[in-house]
Design a protein around this motif. Structure first.
Motif, PDB file in Angstrom:
ATOM      1  N   MET A  25      -3.286  22.094 -16.445  1.00 45.24           N
ATOM      2  CA  MET A  25      -3.336  20.884 -15.624  1.00 45.24           C
ATOM      3  C   MET A  25      -1.926  20.419 -15.281  1.00 45.24           C
ATOM      4  SD  MET A  25      -2.957  17.317 -15.680  1.00 45.24           S
ATOM      5  CE  MET A  25      -3.094  16.836 -17.399  1.00 45.24           C
ATOM      6  N   LEU A  26      -1.028  20.445 -16.260  1.00 49.14           N
ATOM      7  CA  LEU A  26       0.336  19.980 -16.015  1.00 49.14           C
ATOM      8  C   LEU A  26       1.116  20.933 -15.119  1.00 49.14           C
ATOM      9  CD1 LEU A  26       1.292  18.651 -19.562  1.00 49.14           C
ATOM     10  CD2 LEU A  26       0.642  17.327 -17.561  1.00 49.14           C
ATOM     11  N   LYS A  27       0.726  22.220 -15.149  1.00 49.45           N
ATOM     12  CA  LYS A  27       1.396  23.182 -14.272  1.00 49.45           C
ATOM     13  C   LYS A  27       0.969  23.007 -12.816  1.00 49.45           C
ATOM     14  CE  LYS A  27       1.941  26.914 -17.662  1.00 49.45           C
ATOM     15  NZ  LYS A  27       1.420  28.240 -18.068  1.00 49.45           N
ATOM     16  N   ASN A  28      -0.238  22.449 -12.627  1.00 48.98           N
ATOM     17  CA  ASN A  28      -0.735  22.255 -11.268  1.00 48.98           C
ATOM     18  C   ASN A  28       0.061  21.155 -10.560  1.00 48.98           C
ATOM     19  OD1 ASN A  28      -2.840  20.621  -9.409  1.00 48.98           O
ATOM     20  ND2 ASN A  28      -3.271  22.811  -9.337  1.00 48.98           N
ATOM     21  N   ALA A  29       0.638  21.485  -9.409  1.00 45.80           N
ATOM     22  CA  ALA A  29       1.555  20.553  -8.734  1.00 45.80           C
ATOM     23  C   ALA A  29       0.860  19.253  -8.344  1.00 45.80           C
ATOM     24  CB  ALA A  29       2.140  21.224  -7.492  1.00 45.80           C
ATOM     25  N   GLU A  30      -0.393  19.332  -7.848  1.00 47.57           N
ATOM     26  CA  GLU A  30      -1.075  18.126  -7.380  1.00 47.57           C
ATOM     27  C   GLU A  30      -1.427  17.205  -8.545  1.00 47.57           C
ATOM     28  OE1 GLU A  30      -0.783  19.682  -3.543  1.00 47.57           O
ATOM     29  OE2 GLU A  30      -1.191  17.678  -4.250  1.00 47.57           O
ATOM     30  N   CYS A  31      -1.963  17.784  -9.631  1.00 46.36           N
ATOM     31  CA  CYS A  31      -2.318  16.969 -10.812  1.00 46.36           C
ATOM     32  C   CYS A  31      -1.085  16.321 -11.421  1.00 46.36           C
ATOM     33  CB  CYS A  31      -3.032  17.834 -11.859  1.00 46.36           C
ATOM     34  SG  CYS A  31      -4.637  18.455 -11.343  1.00 46.36           S
ATOM     35  N   ALA A  32      -0.022  17.108 -11.572  1.00 40.94           N
ATOM     36  CA  ALA A  32       1.210  16.572 -12.158  1.00 40.94           C
ATOM     37  C   ALA A  32       1.779  15.450 -11.300  1.00 40.94           C
ATOM     38  CB  ALA A  32       2.235  17.697 -12.318  1.00 40.94           C
ATOM     39  N   ALA A  49     -16.441  14.670  -0.485  1.00 42.99           N
ATOM     40  CA  ALA A  49     -17.144  14.306  -1.726  1.00 42.99           C
ATOM     41  C   ALA A  49     -16.711  15.221  -2.865  1.00 42.99           C
ATOM     42  CB  ALA A  49     -18.651  14.405  -1.513  1.00 42.99           C
ATOM     43  N   HIS A  50     -16.518  16.503  -2.563  1.00 43.90           N
ATOM     44  CA  HIS A  50     -16.062  17.457  -3.566  1.00 43.90           C
ATOM     45  C   HIS A  50     -14.685  17.063  -4.104  1.00 43.90           C
ATOM     46  CE1 HIS A  50     -15.595  22.042  -4.601  1.00 43.90           C
ATOM     47  NE2 HIS A  50     -15.509  21.265  -5.641  1.00 43.90           N
ATOM     48  N   ILE A  51     -13.794  16.699  -3.189  1.00 48.88           N
ATOM     49  CA  ILE A  51     -12.436  16.308  -3.600  1.00 48.88           C
ATOM     50  C   ILE A  51     -12.484  15.024  -4.435  1.00 48.88           C
ATOM     51  CG2 ILE A  51     -10.244  15.427  -2.684  1.00 48.88           C
ATOM     52  CD1 ILE A  51     -10.661  17.489  -0.371  1.00 48.88           C
ATOM     53  N   GLN A  94       0.836  -1.203   0.000  1.00 50.81           N
ATOM     54  CA  GLN A  94       0.000   0.000   0.000  1.00 50.81           C
ATOM     55  C   GLN A  94       0.873   1.256   0.000  1.00 50.81           C
ATOM     56  OE1 GLN A  94      -2.503  -0.753   3.469  1.00 50.81           O
ATOM     57  NE2 GLN A  94      -4.165  -1.511   2.165  1.00 50.81           N
ATOM     58  N   ALA A  95       0.720   2.074  -1.046  1.00 50.28           N
ATOM     59  CA  ALA A  95       1.448   3.336  -1.180  1.00 50.28           C
ATOM     60  C   ALA A  95       0.500   4.501  -0.893  1.00 50.28           C
ATOM     61  CB  ALA A  95       2.032   3.465  -2.586  1.00 50.28           C
ATOM     62  N   LEU A  96       1.058   5.618  -0.436  1.00 53.55           N
ATOM     63  CA  LEU A  96       0.248   6.788  -0.073  1.00 53.55           C
ATOM     64  C   LEU A  96       0.746   8.025  -0.808  1.00 53.55           C
ATOM     65  CD1 LEU A  96       0.292   6.282   3.811  1.00 53.55           C
ATOM     66  CD2 LEU A  96      -1.492   5.533   2.238  1.00 53.55           C
ATOM     67  N   LEU A  97      -0.182   8.783  -1.366  1.00 55.14           N
ATOM     68  CA  LEU A  97       0.160  10.068  -1.994  1.00 55.14           C
ATOM     69  C   LEU A  97      -0.771  11.128  -1.419  1.00 55.14           C
ATOM     70  CD1 LEU A  97       1.739  11.720  -4.128  1.00 55.14           C
ATOM     71  CD2 LEU A  97      -0.122  11.215  -5.732  1.00 55.14           C
ATOM     72  N   PRO A  98      -0.265  12.057  -0.593  1.00 57.50           N
ATOM     73  CA  PRO A  98      -1.143  13.100  -0.030  1.00 57.50           C
ATOM     74  C   PRO A  98      -1.380  14.218  -1.030  1.00 57.50           C
ATOM     75  CG  PRO A  98       1.087  13.401   0.770  1.00 57.50           C
ATOM     76  CD  PRO A  98       1.113  12.166  -0.092  1.00 57.50           C
ATOM     77  N   ILE A  99      -2.558  14.778  -1.004  1.00 54.18           N
ATOM     78  CA  ILE A  99      -2.848  15.981  -1.794  1.00 54.18           C
ATOM     79  C   ILE A  99      -3.345  17.049  -0.835  1.00 54.18           C
ATOM     80  CG2 ILE A  99      -3.352  14.801  -3.957  1.00 54.18           C
ATOM     81  CD1 ILE A  99      -6.357  15.219  -3.292  1.00 54.18           C
ATOM     82  N   ARG A 100      -3.101  18.294  -1.194  1.00 56.80           N
ATOM     83  CA  ARG A 100      -3.494  19.406  -0.336  1.00 56.80           C
ATOM     84  C   ARG A 100      -4.854  19.939  -0.785  1.00 56.80           C
ATOM     85  NH1 ARG A 100       1.612  23.281   1.195  1.00 56.80           N
ATOM     86  NH2 ARG A 100       2.795  21.735   2.368  1.00 56.80           N
ATOM     87  N   GLY A 101      -5.883  19.556  -0.084  1.00 61.57           N
ATOM     88  CA  GLY A 101      -7.203  20.117  -0.339  1.00 61.57           C
ATOM     89  C   GLY A 101      -7.723  19.799  -1.723  1.00 61.57           C
ATOM     90  N   LYS A 102      -8.382  20.786  -2.320  1.00 65.45           N
ATOM     91  CA  LYS A 102      -9.078  20.586  -3.583  1.00 65.45           C
ATOM     92  C   LYS A 102      -8.153  20.887  -4.753  1.00 65.45           C
ATOM     93  CE  LYS A 102     -13.386  21.623  -1.249  1.00 65.45           C
ATOM     94  NZ  LYS A 102     -14.504  22.529  -1.016  1.00 65.45           N
ATOM     95  N   ILE A 103      -7.966  19.893  -5.629  1.00 63.97           N
ATOM     96  CA  ILE A 103      -7.076  20.060  -6.767  1.00 63.97           C
ATOM     97  C   ILE A 103      -7.752  20.914  -7.830  1.00 63.97           C
ATOM     98  CG2 ILE A 103      -6.002  17.835  -6.317  1.00 63.97           C
ATOM     99  CD1 ILE A 103      -7.537  16.811  -8.851  1.00 63.97           C
ATOM    100  N   LEU A 136     -11.056  14.572  -8.266  1.00 68.36           N
ATOM    101  CA  LEU A 136     -10.111  13.516  -8.644  1.00 68.36           C
ATOM    102  C   LEU A 136     -10.695  12.625  -9.739  1.00 68.36           C
ATOM    103  CD1 LEU A 136      -8.808  12.566  -5.084  1.00 68.36           C
ATOM    104  CD2 LEU A 136      -7.446  13.588  -6.917  1.00 68.36           C
ATOM    105  N   LEU A 137     -11.983  12.309  -9.637  1.00 67.16           N
ATOM    106  CA  LEU A 137     -12.616  11.471 -10.661  1.00 67.16           C
ATOM    107  C   LEU A 137     -12.665  12.194 -12.005  1.00 67.16           C
ATOM    108  CD1 LEU A 137     -15.553   9.830  -8.680  1.00 67.16           C
ATOM    109  CD2 LEU A 137     -13.532   8.697  -9.615  1.00 67.16           C
ATOM    110  N   THR A 138     -12.862  13.509 -11.960  1.00 66.60           N
ATOM    111  CA  THR A 138     -12.853  14.274 -13.205  1.00 66.60           C
ATOM    112  C   THR A 138     -11.475  14.217 -13.855  1.00 66.60           C
ATOM    113  OG1 THR A 138     -14.496  15.747 -12.221  1.00 66.60           O
ATOM    114  CG2 THR A 138     -13.415  16.526 -14.204  1.00 66.60           C
TER     115      THR A 138
END
Length: 674
Positions: free
Chosen positions: A485-492, A527-529, A465-474, A533-535
């Motif tokens: 999208m590629l400039k966004n740190a969380e998406c990239a 749910a928003h987050i 099991q690996a973990l990747l944290p994200i900060r709030g809403k991407i 992520l699903l989008t």
């Protein structure tokens, strides 16, 4: 106070000792603020003690009827005793004779007080907060506990003042704790600037074999002089002085005749005094004060100053055509380049965050300071006087130049970083990877927030099991370009960690993990987050959805602790707990338990977020494959999430307006929290 001195003075090292000294000095400065004191003498003695003397009114010496104690003993031994003598004692103060004095007394092995008042000198000593008499000099002299003031000599009826000398307790303070002369001089000079006409004399007797160091400070020019003293560069503008006052209402608890605390609305007056000037340099020097107490971490008064500065300068730049309507507004850093400012406010009973008084918390200060600062600055920048007009134009051009330099520097950095984020071979540092490289069992948990990450690290099985944290809403990728999208740190980071590319070039066989599991809080924000992520996955990693390799974790909302079960030998700890995943399920479960005669601990624990769960609880309910529940996300669900985002956050306004109008008729008004 002796048990937890850090609550009152911050620490027990040199910083805390210096704070004690200034608690006593501030009481004398309060007298100067009320125009009752013109001189304060501070002496650092060779034996480590500190004495502070002033020519103010003197601490009250009358007996306070309720406690039967003299005013001196009351304020030196009881917390919050300053108000005993009427709230009219000071219109504004940094520290009343109350908490500060009593804290210093409690943390001193000896404290001597002498008060000149009513034609006599009244004296009293304390040992670690206990009133009494010492038979000799120093803290080691024989001590006899005794309450009540001693009249030691007669003085003129016009002679008033207070003298306090205290010896810091070596049981409390660290051995190396010491008062730095330079810091004392700096603050004494600063205080003299803030109170025009006050003389502060400092004498250091700790130097052996050398003449004692002495210096006096007195400045009649006030904070205008202070601003000039702080500035080190050539002036672009003259010192601008901003003064004004405003009122606000505050609800405070007041003792009624029966001794009950009654909330009462009180009107407060807040005086604002600001001096500022711009120079040719690039550094910013902004000092803020409340009743001459420095607030190094700012607070609401500084927020009001900065807010007005940015707002008025932006308005004036657009009015003078130095900034076009299409240009981005200047920011705080642009307006403060080369700025030297002193921001002071005076008000009764300021709300500080802690006794150390580093941050002002009185919310009304933001509004009042912003209004006064904004109106004066706007008048100066729009002045038609030739001298002011030239200076104001120079300031505006300097701010525009700072903004252009900031944008040029950012563009240069972006040019250097133009290399595609996905081409980087190194994985993000925040990824907590697993040991297994096999696709069959490996799982990537995309976790919301650092607090949940800490618990998940302990709860996971590090083998697979690996973990990747994200900060709030991407980023909402539904209405963003690929480049954004590629400039966004969380998406990239998400695309980089999965390692299979994006969009048309996505190769599912290259994916580093067999499953992607979205683990967010069981609330609206969670749910928003998940939808965001699903989008992202739907638009750029759809093959993962089509292959059924995307899941949502299902964390519980409640934990019911059973209290009357007879635990069998060898029964598991988990048998005592029942987890529910919705409010409806909770009600059903509680009704069922009630019917069966099983009791539970009240109140039922409700998890506000993943970070509130212990590691064993998170593992048991959400991460352990043998116990958890996962919700597999189908393409249709992701498609629906994307269409909802397109409707609610896309570029087309008309469908969103229709949605709101249609939904307004179906809304239950009782559910609106207003």
């Amino acid at each position: 106070m002796r048990k937890r001195p850090g609550m009152y003075i911050g620490s027990t090292d040199s910083r805390g000792l210096t704070h004690c000294m200034w608690e006593i000095i501030d009481n004398s400065v309060d007298e100067a603020l009320g125009n009752y004191c013109s001189r304060v003498d501070v002496v650092l003695h060779a034996d480590g003690s500190v004495s502070v003397a002033d020519d103010g009114r003197g601490i009250p010496v009358d007996v306070e009827p309720k406690s039967g104690l003299s005013g001196v003993e009351l304020v030196m031994t009881k917390l919050h005793a300053g108000g005993k003598f009427g709230s009219g004692s000071y219109n504004a103060s940094g520290g009343l004779h109350g908490v500060g004095a009593s804290v210093v007394n409690a943390l001193s092995s000896r404290l001597d007080v002498e008060v000149d008042r009513q034609g006599r000198t009244h004296a009293l000593s304390f040992r670690r907060g206990i009133a009494g008499r010492f038979a000799g000099e120093g803290p080691d002299a024989e001590f006899t506990p005794d309450s009540g003031l001693e009249q030691v000599r007669k003085v003129s009826q016009k002679t008033t003042g207070t003298r306090i000398r205290f010896w810091p307790d070596n049981q409390i303070f660290l051995k190396e704790a010491d008062i730095a002369r330079e810091s004392l001089m700096d603050r004494a000079r600063q205080t003299a600037f803030l109170i025009p006409g006050l003389t502060i004399a400092v004498r250091d007797e700790r130097t052996e074999g050398e003449p004692h160091y002495e210096e006096e400070f007195r400045f009649d020019g006030g904070i205008s002089e202070f601003c000039t003293y702080l500035a080190t560069d050539e002036a672009v503008s003259d010192v601008l002085r901003v003064q004004g006052s405003g009122t606000f209402n505050e609800t405070v608890p007041v003792l009624d005749e029966e001794g009950h605390m009654v909330p009462t609305d009180v009107e407060r007056r807040l005086d604002v005094d600001i001096a500022l000037r711009w120079g040719t340099g690039y550094d910013t020097t902004v000092r803020s004060f409340v009743n001459v107490i420095a607030t190094p971490k700012g607070g609401t008064h500084l927020n009001g100053f900065e807010r007005a500065l940015v707002r008025v300068i932006n308005d004036q730049l657009r009015a003078s055509k130095l900034l076009k309507n299409s240009d981005d507004p200047v920011i705080k850093d642009d307006t403060q380049e080369g700025l030297t400012a002193v921001v002071t406010v005076r008000l009764p009973e300021p709300q500080f965050e802690g006794q150390t008084k580093e941050i002002l918390g009185t919310s009304a200060a933001t509004r009042i300071v912003s209004q006064i600062m904004g109106s004066h600055l706007k008048e100066w920048l729009a002045s038609t006087k030739r001298a002011d007009k030239v200076k104001a134009r120079n300031v505006l051009e300097k701010v525009v130049g700072a903004a252009k330099a900031r944008l040029a520097a950012r563009q240069q950095r972006e040019t250097q970083r133009r290399k595609n984020a996905l081409e980087s071979s190194a994985l993000p540092a925040k990824l907590v990877d697993c040991r297994s490289e096999g696709l069959e069992h490996s799982e990537l948990f995309i976790v919301e927030g650092d607090s949940a990450l800490g618990t998940a690290k302990l709860a996971r099985d590090s083998e697979f099991q690996a973990l990747l944290p994200i900060r709030g809403k991407i980023l909402n990728v539904q209405k963003s370009s690929v480049a954004d999208m590629l400039k966004n740190a969380e998406c990239a980071a998400i695309l980089q960690v999965i390692g299979a590319g994006s969009g048309r070039t996505f190769d599912i066989d290259a994916a580093r993990y067999g499953r992607i599991i979205l683990m967010a809080d069981a609330d609206v924000d969670g749910a928003h987050i998940r939808c965001l992520l699903l989008t992202l996955i739907y638009r750029y990693m759809r093959p993962m959805l089509e292959a059924g390799r995307v899941y949502a974790a299902v964390p519980p909302l409640h934990r019911i602790e059973i209290t009357n079960t007879k635990r069998k030998r060898g029964a598991k700890k988990e048998d005592r707990y029942i987890y529910t995943y919705s409010d409806a399920e909770l009600q059903r479960t509680l009704l069922d338990l009630e019917k069966r005669g099983i009791s539970w601990k009240e109140p039922v624990q409700r998890y506000k977020g993943l970070g509130e769960m212990d590691a064993d609880q998170l593992a048991e309910t959400t991460m352990d494959p043998s116990h958890r529940t996962l919700r597999r996300i189908r393409v249709e669900q992701a498609e629906e999430a994307a269409s909802v985002f397109n409707l609610l956050m896309g570029n087309e306004v008309a469908p969103r307006r229709r949605f709101i109008q249609d939904g307004a008729q179906e809304l239950d008004a009782a559910r609106i929290d207003a």
